[in-house]
Design a protein around this motif. Structure first.
Motif, PDB file in Angstrom:
ATOM      1  N   ARG A 120     -10.270 -22.495 -16.331  1.00 11.13           N
ATOM      2  CA  ARG A 120      -9.401 -21.327 -16.402  1.00 11.13           C
ATOM      3  C   ARG A 120      -9.355 -20.583 -15.063  1.00 11.13           C
ATOM      4  O   ARG A 120      -8.300 -20.098 -14.659  1.00 11.13           O
ATOM      5  CB  ARG A 120      -9.876 -20.388 -17.514  1.00 11.13           C
ATOM      6  CG  ARG A 120      -9.646 -20.951 -18.904  1.00 11.13           C
ATOM      7  CD  ARG A 120     -10.347 -20.129 -19.967  1.00 11.13           C
ATOM      8  NE  ARG A 120     -10.244 -20.728 -21.271  1.00 11.13           N
ATOM      9  CZ  ARG A 120      -9.470 -20.263 -22.252  1.00 11.13           C
ATOM     10  NH1 ARG A 120      -8.772 -19.165 -22.087  1.00 11.13           N
ATOM     11  NH2 ARG A 120      -9.423 -20.885 -23.407  1.00 11.13           N
ATOM     12  N   MET A 121     -10.489 -20.503 -14.383  1.00  8.60           N
ATOM     13  CA  MET A 121     -10.523 -19.848 -13.075  1.00  8.60           C
ATOM     14  C   MET A 121      -9.663 -20.611 -12.063  1.00  8.60           C
ATOM     15  O   MET A 121      -8.938 -20.004 -11.271  1.00  8.60           O
ATOM     16  CB  MET A 121     -11.971 -19.737 -12.580  1.00  8.60           C
ATOM     17  CG  MET A 121     -12.797 -18.764 -13.390  1.00  8.60           C
ATOM     18  SD  MET A 121     -14.560 -18.827 -13.057  1.00  8.60           S
ATOM     19  CE  MET A 121     -14.611 -18.219 -11.399  1.00  8.60           C
ATOM     20  N   ARG A 122      -9.730 -21.950 -12.112  1.00 10.67           N
ATOM     21  CA  ARG A 122      -8.886 -22.758 -11.220  1.00 10.67           C
ATOM     22  C   ARG A 122      -7.408 -22.555 -11.529  1.00 10.67           C
ATOM     23  O   ARG A 122      -6.581 -22.486 -10.627  1.00 10.67           O
ATOM     24  CB  ARG A 122      -9.250 -24.239 -11.330  1.00 10.67           C
ATOM     25  CG  ARG A 122     -10.514 -24.613 -10.588  1.00 10.67           C
ATOM     26  CD  ARG A 122     -10.690 -26.114 -10.502  1.00 10.67           C
ATOM     27  NE  ARG A 122     -10.721 -26.766 -11.806  1.00 10.67           N
ATOM     28  CZ  ARG A 122     -11.817 -26.947 -12.542  1.00 10.67           C
ATOM     29  NH1 ARG A 122     -12.983 -26.537 -12.095  1.00 10.67           N
ATOM     30  NH2 ARG A 122     -11.749 -27.557 -13.709  1.00 10.67           N
ATOM     31  N   GLU A 123      -7.060 -22.457 -12.816  1.00 14.18           N
ATOM     32  CA  GLU A 123      -5.661 -22.206 -13.192  1.00 14.18           C
ATOM     33  C   GLU A 123      -5.166 -20.887 -12.608  1.00 14.18           C
ATOM     34  O   GLU A 123      -4.057 -20.808 -12.083  1.00 14.18           O
ATOM     35  CB  GLU A 123      -5.507 -22.168 -14.713  1.00 14.18           C
ATOM     36  CG  GLU A 123      -5.584 -23.496 -15.381  1.00 14.18           C
ATOM     37  CD  GLU A 123      -5.475 -23.375 -16.894  1.00 14.18           C
ATOM     38  OE1 GLU A 123      -5.274 -22.250 -17.409  1.00 14.18           O
ATOM     39  OE2 GLU A 123      -5.596 -24.405 -17.560  1.00 14.18           O
ATOM     40  N   ILE A 124      -5.973 -19.857 -12.714  1.00 13.51           N
ATOM     41  CA  ILE A 124      -5.584 -18.550 -12.183  1.00 13.51           C
ATOM     42  C   ILE A 124      -5.446 -18.617 -10.669  1.00 13.51           C
ATOM     43  O   ILE A 124      -4.480 -18.099 -10.103  1.00 13.51           O
ATOM     44  CB  ILE A 124      -6.591 -17.466 -12.616  1.00 13.51           C
ATOM     45  CG1 ILE A 124      -6.461 -17.226 -14.122  1.00 13.51           C
ATOM     46  CG2 ILE A 124      -6.370 -16.171 -11.843  1.00 13.51           C
ATOM     47  CD1 ILE A 124      -7.534 -16.334 -14.699  1.00 13.51           C
ATOM     48  N   ASP A 125      -6.411 -19.260  -9.999  1.00 18.48           N
ATOM     49  CA  ASP A 125      -6.334 -19.402  -8.546  1.00 18.48           C
ATOM     50  C   ASP A 125      -5.095 -20.175  -8.130  1.00 18.48           C
ATOM     51  O   ASP A 125      -4.396 -19.803  -7.186  1.00 18.48           O
ATOM     52  CB  ASP A 125      -7.577 -20.097  -7.992  1.00 18.48           C
ATOM     53  CG  ASP A 125      -8.799 -19.209  -8.024  1.00 18.48           C
ATOM     54  OD1 ASP A 125      -8.638 -17.984  -8.140  1.00 18.48           O
ATOM     55  OD2 ASP A 125      -9.915 -19.760  -7.926  1.00 18.48           O
ATOM     56  N   HIS A 126      -4.793 -21.244  -8.842  1.00 17.96           N
ATOM     57  CA  HIS A 126      -3.624 -22.065  -8.520  1.00 17.96           C
ATOM     58  C   HIS A 126      -2.344 -21.270  -8.742  1.00 17.96           C
ATOM     59  O   HIS A 126      -1.415 -21.309  -7.937  1.00 17.96           O
ATOM     60  CB  HIS A 126      -3.621 -23.337  -9.372  1.00 17.96           C
ATOM     61  CG  HIS A 126      -2.524 -24.270  -9.036  1.00 17.96           C
ATOM     62  ND1 HIS A 126      -1.337 -24.296  -9.724  1.00 17.96           N
ATOM     63  CD2 HIS A 126      -2.427 -25.199  -8.062  1.00 17.96           C
ATOM     64  CE1 HIS A 126      -0.553 -25.202  -9.189  1.00 17.96           C
ATOM     65  NE2 HIS A 126      -1.185 -25.774  -8.181  1.00 17.96           N
ATOM     66  N   ALA A 149     -12.936 -18.360 -22.856  1.00 15.79           N
ATOM     67  CA  ALA A 149     -13.534 -19.655 -22.533  1.00 15.79           C
ATOM     68  C   ALA A 149     -14.691 -19.944 -23.486  1.00 15.79           C
ATOM     69  O   ALA A 149     -15.478 -19.062 -23.823  1.00 15.79           O
ATOM     70  CB  ALA A 149     -14.017 -19.667 -21.090  1.00 15.79           C
ATOM     71  N   CYS A 150     -14.774 -21.208 -23.926  1.00 21.96           N
ATOM     72  CA  CYS A 150     -15.812 -21.564 -24.898  1.00 21.96           C
ATOM     73  C   CYS A 150     -17.087 -22.090 -24.250  1.00 21.96           C
ATOM     74  O   CYS A 150     -18.122 -22.140 -24.903  1.00 21.96           O
ATOM     75  CB  CYS A 150     -15.260 -22.565 -25.904  1.00 21.96           C
ATOM     76  SG  CYS A 150     -14.644 -24.082 -25.175  1.00 21.96           S
TER      77      CYS A 150
END
Length: 60
Positions: free
Chosen positions: A38-44, A29-30
């Motif tokens: 990115r955290m939301r993508e992983i959670d989803h 992550a930049c």
């Protein structure tokens, strides 16, 4: 350790866990907003995992 476990580890020493992949993805992550996305993508993904993803098969 069982013989089967030792054999699997010997044949595939470079296997990484999903958690290792997730941490590596998050580390790219930049900025803070990118990290949160990115955290939301992983959670989803974890909540809506297809059977193939549950076993580590990539569907892309």
């Amino acid at each position: 350790m069982s013989l089967l476990t030792q054999l699997i580890k010997a044949l595939s020493p470079n296997l990484q866990s999903q958690q290792d992949h997730d941490l590596a993805y998050l580390s790219l992550a930049c900025d803070v907003s990118d990290l949160e996305r990115r955290m939301r993508e992983i959670d989803h993904r974890d909540r809506h995992a297809s059977p193939g993803r549950a076993f580590g098969f990539n569907t892309l």
